[in-house]
Design a protein around this motif. Structure first.
Motif, PDB file in Angstrom:
ATOM      1  N   SER A  54       0.833  -1.207   0.000  1.00  0.00           N
ATOM      2  CA  SER A  54       0.000   0.000   0.000  1.00  0.00           C
ATOM      3  C   SER A  54       0.867   1.256   0.000  1.00  0.00           C
ATOM      4  O   SER A  54       0.526   2.252  -0.645  1.00  0.00           O
ATOM      5  N   MET A  96      -5.821   2.705   0.725  1.00  0.00           N
ATOM      6  CA  MET A  96      -6.605   1.790   1.525  1.00  0.00           C
ATOM      7  C   MET A  96      -6.271   1.913   3.009  1.00  0.00           C
ATOM      8  O   MET A  96      -6.888   1.269   3.854  1.00  0.00           O
ATOM      9  N   MET A 136     -12.717  -1.492  -6.324  1.00  0.00           N
ATOM     10  CA  MET A 136     -11.734  -0.953  -5.373  1.00  0.00           C
ATOM     11  C   MET A 136     -10.314  -1.198  -5.866  1.00  0.00           C
ATOM     12  O   MET A 136      -9.459  -0.330  -5.815  1.00  0.00           O
ATOM     13  N   GLY A 179      -9.278   1.066  -8.422  1.00  0.00           N
ATOM     14  CA  GLY A 179      -9.230   2.463  -8.004  1.00  0.00           C
ATOM     15  C   GLY A 179     -10.437   3.264  -8.449  1.00  0.00           C
ATOM     16  O   GLY A 179     -10.448   4.490  -8.344  1.00  0.00           O
ATOM     17  N   LYS A 222     -13.265   4.470  -3.924  1.00  0.00           N
ATOM     18  CA  LYS A 222     -12.322   4.554  -2.798  1.00  0.00           C
ATOM     19  C   LYS A 222     -13.118   4.795  -1.516  1.00  0.00           C
ATOM     20  O   LYS A 222     -13.119   5.906  -0.977  1.00  0.00           O
ATOM     21  N   GLN A 224     -14.312   4.832   2.412  1.00  0.00           N
ATOM     22  CA  GLN A 224     -13.604   4.897   3.696  1.00  0.00           C
ATOM     23  C   GLN A 224     -14.048   3.784   4.626  1.00  0.00           C
ATOM     24  O   GLN A 224     -13.396   3.471   5.600  1.00  0.00           O
TER      25      GLN A 224
END
Lengths: 161, 761, 288
Positions: B130, C1, C37, C40, C43, C45
């Motif tokens: 990430s 993420m 996801m 992309g 996104k 939360q």
């Protein structure tokens, strides 16, 4: 951010691991549990190389969050052989040369096992459609289908005996 | 070719292992999930690498600002073209994948310009995926976008956007005064084709087009790489050649070849697409900067947008023939997309285009044209299926026009031993007629067809190659053997290596364990590609096993105290002259191995060779389809593929090669294609919309193995992996024509195209 | 993420509360969400997993009709004999979504709320006149299936609302349905065109009610009333089927894209509507 603690059953054994919300079950199996038999071919559920059985249902582990595995039962390729004894599907894949590079093989075997668990006597067409989510680029599927049908026949005999 | 010792070679009629179907030695690992592929390897302390890629099909890189990314906690290294040497143009031969090292380096990391969407502009290593992804997003690249061109004919136009200002067409004289996108012209001419066409009684004149297609291996490219402080490098990666990876990494990074050790992982399919490097040099550069091992794994989208497809094409075929169907003239022009750098398979396509036929006058021209799409890589018989689609479709049309049977016209014009191939050499020990016999006598050929169904026939050719290979055979003290080679096993070559060694040594195949060795543990070996491994590496294995037998005979002679010339090797044992009492002298391999410590030490042999004399391969296919006239949907009902394989070492894996090649060819014919949007970005970079055949799309594929042995191989083997993908494109198209009465010359034969053609009539 | 969290509430109220903060995405089968996801394209939360809420998974019979929990997967629907008997077209449509693996996860509610014009289950549900039950901070509301999706990727659901269940009405004695789609392969593709037909016959075999819905030929799934009307009062003879096909084609407003041209989609809509109607008619005729 804090990690999520997951307890689940993998191949009959209790496991625990930490994960993050966005991590897939496939990544958790491979990176946290070192079960690298499940493969990533696409990450979008289109190739089936990551197939696992989740609470009895065939699924793509790339389309499941690891966090969803809490309390669930997961079967992977690593649990298919019992001790040193191959599952009949595994043996038939070897006997029929139903693999070349072998990368799609774990997913195909898991998917085929789910098929035979649900339908012990599938037709060739049923087998082909059931396995349509498992891409194999090497074999043209011919020997794969033969191996699955042959394993089904053998399992029926075993059950009848 | 090194001179092969032949005296210990088993009589082929008495073969015990060759031609049987044992379980492959690596089988259990591959059905239990234990086999470790590229992405399965982990190194302690390793970082995760990610690539920043161009969103543009063609642009000048104005600046790359990595400051924000470097400032992100957990980022350990960032590399751009500035971290790699700016190489001079230099051609490098690596089997089928000749490369210009400068182009290779600029494909691995863009320098000054990006030439396709997905072209790497920077790479990052960080402590987690990430963080690496966040760092990639923080790298700021300023581009000046340029007009792009992807269509091959548009790229050849004089006013086309220019990819490379230094590219002047090779193969034409005089050398052009100005640069263009046309990298090379390949030309093969015999006689006077224009006169022959003018004199022909029948002329077929057709234009054919195909789109770029991807090899579609299921395993994305993956590697782990490490460079230590002393410059010593380790690479673990999935490729078709660990020695190729070693050389290319050394060249791209400007380091010594001997400073790199490459360990081959299991490879999850390649089909030619893993005959070059993409990630490995980046991972090494990131490791050099960070001091830690770096793992890099592509996403499927990266595989599609940034690794080699094969060419899209525009082709023009003119055939001249007599009324009896004898082809007298062939004029073939092939225009191939190369992608961002020169190197399309236009040359091989030109050589194979009419290789199946004896044509007095011909001209084959192949154009290699750079385009703003990923640089093409080899794909199974590179170029040949494309050319065969055009030529085999034209032959079919000729047969139809003359009312000839499709097999008869191919028999009438097909090549035989002693004929000079269109690409140069004279054919020997070829089995083309035998493959035609095999499909003609197959029940499939006469089976009845229903409404909306049709049958197509097509044939195909591939050279097959030999080349550089090494193999070692080590006896263990209990008489078993380990066979080490430098050839990655993509489709079962460990099995064939073990079988060939077992045959020579007289061992059960289970007692021979084959391994694929790393670059520090075996002599140089070229790529697994070009259908060369069973032939060339197999020859090295056989010769190494024969050297082991020579040594075993010497040991037996020592024990018996007899001259070595009096010792023979039969069925896994040394046989000596009768002892003084008239008793038989026999020492089996186990006994000799057990005593090796007292007779001179361990018994091993290694052979490195450059094999020549790979026998060319031919295939002949029959395909039945049904076409839904309302939707244009094509269903492949039945498929039969006959191929001359020389001799099948492990018939199941040979059949598998044929079946797999057919499946790929059917996908190419029906649905696979790169689709680009108006900005040159690939619209279908995933397995959802790049549609490879699934299990329910295909019938069983009947592989008929024809065996016309290759006398240059110890057991008669010819390469088998490439021929089967050559005929299917045309076989399917010819079947669709037969089913509908409408000819389609533009692949893929997707339902909308077929429906539109049917409506037009 | 890094800023993502995951919650799996055990009640409807808990889910509404979890959604209320904004930036949340509902997770059912995940077969669309996880792909989006990863690419992309979304996104979130927070991910709110609905599958632990009682009733979200499963089928129950109520007042002669069926109530399907929104997170019920295709595999589960395919095991419900009574549902298959009453609504074979709806079940076959749901079962065309993706592979066997995807069937094990992809939900009927997710297929709708993903708001793709090509969603396979939606034409069948629209033709079935199914009703959606939506819950949220403002309470509970019911709306017809075709009112849920407003444009590709967009629905009428408020950020704190989610689809609770889908209700299929009671079935007349001689009624059935069918769904067909066109894809380039035999499996694993997104529909180029989809057609759902539901019809009811009288004792004489004359069509008394008919609904036709088309997928992937407009920004949202179309309920083509004229196409249904073309069947009413007929025994689905060629003239009626021709009229159906013409009405179906006339309603199409497709785009050309990588999956098919506008022209192709329009023509195939007519072909599939006709074929699906014939199947539904045969199924209904076989009932007494």
């Amino acid at each position: 951010m804090s990690k999520i603690h997951i307890s689940a059953t993998v191949n009959g054994d209790p496991v625990e691991f930490l994960t993050e919300a966005g991590v897939t079950l496939l990544d958790a199996l491979r990176d946290e549990l070192a079960l690298t038999g499940s493969k990533e071919g696409c990450g979008s559920g289109d190739c089936g190389a990551c197939s696992v059985i989740l609470d009895g249902r065939l699924t793509c582990s790339c389309l499941i969050l690891a966090a969803e595995a809490q309390g669930r039962r997961i079967e992977t390729i690593e649990g298919m052989a019992r001790g040193g004894e191959l599952h009949p599907l595994q043996q038939k894949f070897l006997d029929h040369a139903a693999l070349q590079c072998g990368f799609c093989t774990p997913g195909l075997l898991i998917a085929a096992k789910a098929l035979l668990d649900a339908n012990p006597d599938p037709t060739e067409t049923e087998t082909r459609y059931w396995l349509a989510g498992n891409l194999c680029r090497c074999t043209g599927y011919d020997k794969v289908i033969r191996a699955v049908m042959d394993a089904a026949a053998e399992l029926r005999q075993v059950r009848a005996a | 070719m090194s001179d092969a010792p032949t005296k210990n070679r088993p009589d082929t009629a008495a073969l015990k292992v060759i031609g049987t179907r044992p379980v492959r030695p690596d089988g259990v690992d591959k059905v239990t999930g234990r086999a470790a592929y590229g992405a399965d390897f982990r190194a302690p302390g390793m970082l995760t690498g990610r690539v920043k890629r161009s969103p543009h099909a063609h642009a000048r890189i104005v600046s790359i600002d990595t400051r924000k990314a470097r400032a992100l906690a957990g980022v350990k290294a960032i590399v751009t073209a500035a971290d790699f040497p700016d190489l001079a143009s230099q051609e490098y031969e690596a089997g089928e994948s000749a490369s210009n090292l400068r182009d290779l380096a600029m494909n691995v990391m863009a320098r000054n310009k990006v030439l396709y969407q997905g072209h790497p502009v920077a790479a990052v290593a960080a402590v987690s995926a990430s963080i690496a992804e966040a760092a990639v997003a923080l790298i700021e690249v300023t581009y000046e976008t340029l007009p792009h061109v992807i269509d091959v004919e548009a790229a050849m136009a004089p006013d086309a956007p220019l990819l490379h200002s230094h590219l002047f067409t090779e193969g034409v004289s005089p050398r052009p005064a100005s640069p263009s996108n046309i990298a090379k012209r390949h030309l093969f001419v015999r006689g006077d084709v224009d006169a022959a066409l003018a004199a022909a009684e029948v002329v077929i004149d057709r234009r054919y087009t195909t789109q770029a297609v991807h090899q579609g291996y299921i395993e994305p490219h993956a590697c782990v790489a490490e460079m230590a402080a002393d410059g010593q490098c380790q690479v673990w990666s999935s490729s078709q050649g660990q020695f190729m990876v070693r050389t290319y990494c050394a060249k791209v990074l400007g380091i010594e070849i001997s400073d790199i050790r490459v360990t081959p992982a299991e490879i999850g399919g390649g089909f030619g697409g893993k005959t070059t490097v993409y990630l490995e040099p980046l991972a090494l550069a990131l490791s050099r900067q960070s001091g830690a091992p770096v793992k890099m794994v592509m996403t499927r989208e990266e595989v599609f947008t940034a690794t080699g497809p094969t060419s899209g094409s525009v082709m023009h075929v003119r055939l001249g023939a007599t009324r009896e169907g004898r082809i007298t003239a062939a004029d073939v022009e092939l225009k191939f997309q190369a992608g961002a750098f020169p190197g399309s398979p236009a040359g091989a396509a030109s050589m194979t285009a009419i290789a199946c036929y004896d044509v007095a006058d011909f001209r084959v021209v192949g154009w290699d044209v750079v385009t703003n799409s990923p640089k093409v890589a080899a794909y199974r018989a590179p170029g040949a299926p494309i050319a065969a689609f055009a030529v085999e479709s034209a032959i079919e049309e000729l047969a139809q026009q003359l009312g000839l049977d499709p097999i008869a016209i191919r028999r009438l014009n097909g090549v035989r031993d002693g004929m000079k191939a269109a690409y140069g050499p004279t054919f020997e020990n070829i089995g083309f007629m035998e493959t035609l016999d095999a499909i003609e006598s197959h029940p499939h050929y006469k089976a009845p067809l229903g409404p909306n169904q049709g049958r197509g026939v097509a044939v195909g050719f591939w050279f097959n190659i030999g080349g550089e290979s090494s193999a070692a055979v080590h006896l263990s003290e209990d008489g078993g053997a380990v066979v080490a080679t430098g050839s990655p096993d993509i489709g079962g070559s460990r099995a064939s290596m073990a079988m060939m060694a077992a045959e020579v040594l007289g061992l059960p195949v289970e007692r021979v364990r084959p391994i694929v060795a790393d670059t520090a543990s075996i002599g140089f070996t070229g790529l697994t590609g070009g259908s060369r491994t069973t032939f060339a590496t197999g020859m090295a294995v056989v010769q190494a096993a024969e050297k082991v037998i020579e040594e075993l005979k010497r040991r037996a002679a020592l024990i018996w105290d007899v001259p070595v010339e009096t010792v023979t090797w039969e069925a896994g044992a040394a046989i000596g002259p009768l002892d003084p009492k008239g008793g038989a002298r026999r020492l089996d391999l186990d006994t000799l191995a057990a005593q090796s410590g007292r007779t001179g030490g361990p018994i091993s042999a290694e052979v490195s060779l450059n094999a020549q004399g790979a026998g060319p391969g031919f295939g002949a296919h029959i395909c039945d389809v049904e076409v839904d006239p309302e939707t244009g949907q094509v269903t492949v009902l039945r498929y039969t593929a006959a191929q001359d394989v020389g001799r099948a070492i492990h018939p199941s894996y040979v059949e598998g090669q044929v079946q797999g090649g057919v499946a790929q060819g059917v996908g190419w014919a029906l649905n696979e294609e790169y689709v680009f949007d108006v900005d040159g970005r690939m619209e279908n970079a995933g397995f959802l919309d790049y549609r490879v055949p699934v299990a329910s799309d295909l019938p069983m594929i009947d592989a008929v193995l024809v065996e016309v042995p290759n006398p240059r191989h110890p057991f008669g083997a010819k390469g088998v992996g490439e021929v089967p993908i050559v005929p299917p494109l045309a076989a399917v198209a010819n079947a669709v024509r037969a089913a509908t009465g409408v000819r389609l010359d533009d692949l893929p034969l997707s339902p909308p195209k077929i429906r539109a053609a049917l409506q037009k009539g | 993420m890094a800023d993502l969290d995951y919650v799996a509430p055990a009640s409807v109220a808990g889910a509404i509360e979890a959604l209320a903060g904004g930036g949340a995405k509902v997770l059912a089968g995940g077969t669309d969400l996880l792909v989006q996801m990863r690419a992309g394209r979304v996104k979130p939360q927070r991910i709110v997993d609905l599958k632990r809420i009682p009733g979200l998974i499963g089928v129950r019979q109520e007042n002669g009709g069926f109530v399907i929990g929104a997170s019920t997967s295709g595999a589960e629907l395919g095991e419900h004999a009574a549902l298959i008997h009453a609504w074979p077209g709806v079940v076959e449509a749901v079962q065309l979504i993706g592979s066997t693996q995807v069937q094990g996860r992809a939900s009927i509610g997710g297929n709708l709320c993903n708001a793709s014009p090509a969603a396979d289950s939606v034409p069948a549900l629209v033709a079935a006149r199914a009703i959606c039950v939506v819950v949220g901070g403002q309470g509970r509301r019911e709306l017809p299936v075709e009112a849920v999706v407003t444009a590709p990727g967009a629905t009428v659901l408020a950020p704190d609302e989610f689809l609770l269940e889908i209700r299929l009405p009671p079935r007349a004695a001689r009624a059935s349905d069918a769904y067909l789609r066109q894809i380039p392969r035999t499996e694993m593709d997104i529909a180029v065109v989809g057609a759902g037909v539901s019809l009811t016959l009288d004792a004489a075999g004359v069509c008394s009610e008919a609904h036709v819905a088309l997928g992937a030929v407009a920004p949202t799934v179309l309920l083509v009333e004229a196409a249904g009307a073309a069947l009413i009062g007929t025994t689905l003879d060629d003239a009626a089927l021709d009229a159906l096909a013409q009405a179906a084609e006339a309603a199409c407003r497709p785009i050309s894209d990588k999956r098919g041209t506008a022209e192709y989609r329009t023509r195939i809509a007519g072909v599939l509507a006709r074929r699906a109607a014939a199947i539904a008619y045969r199924r209904a005729s076989e009932r007494t």
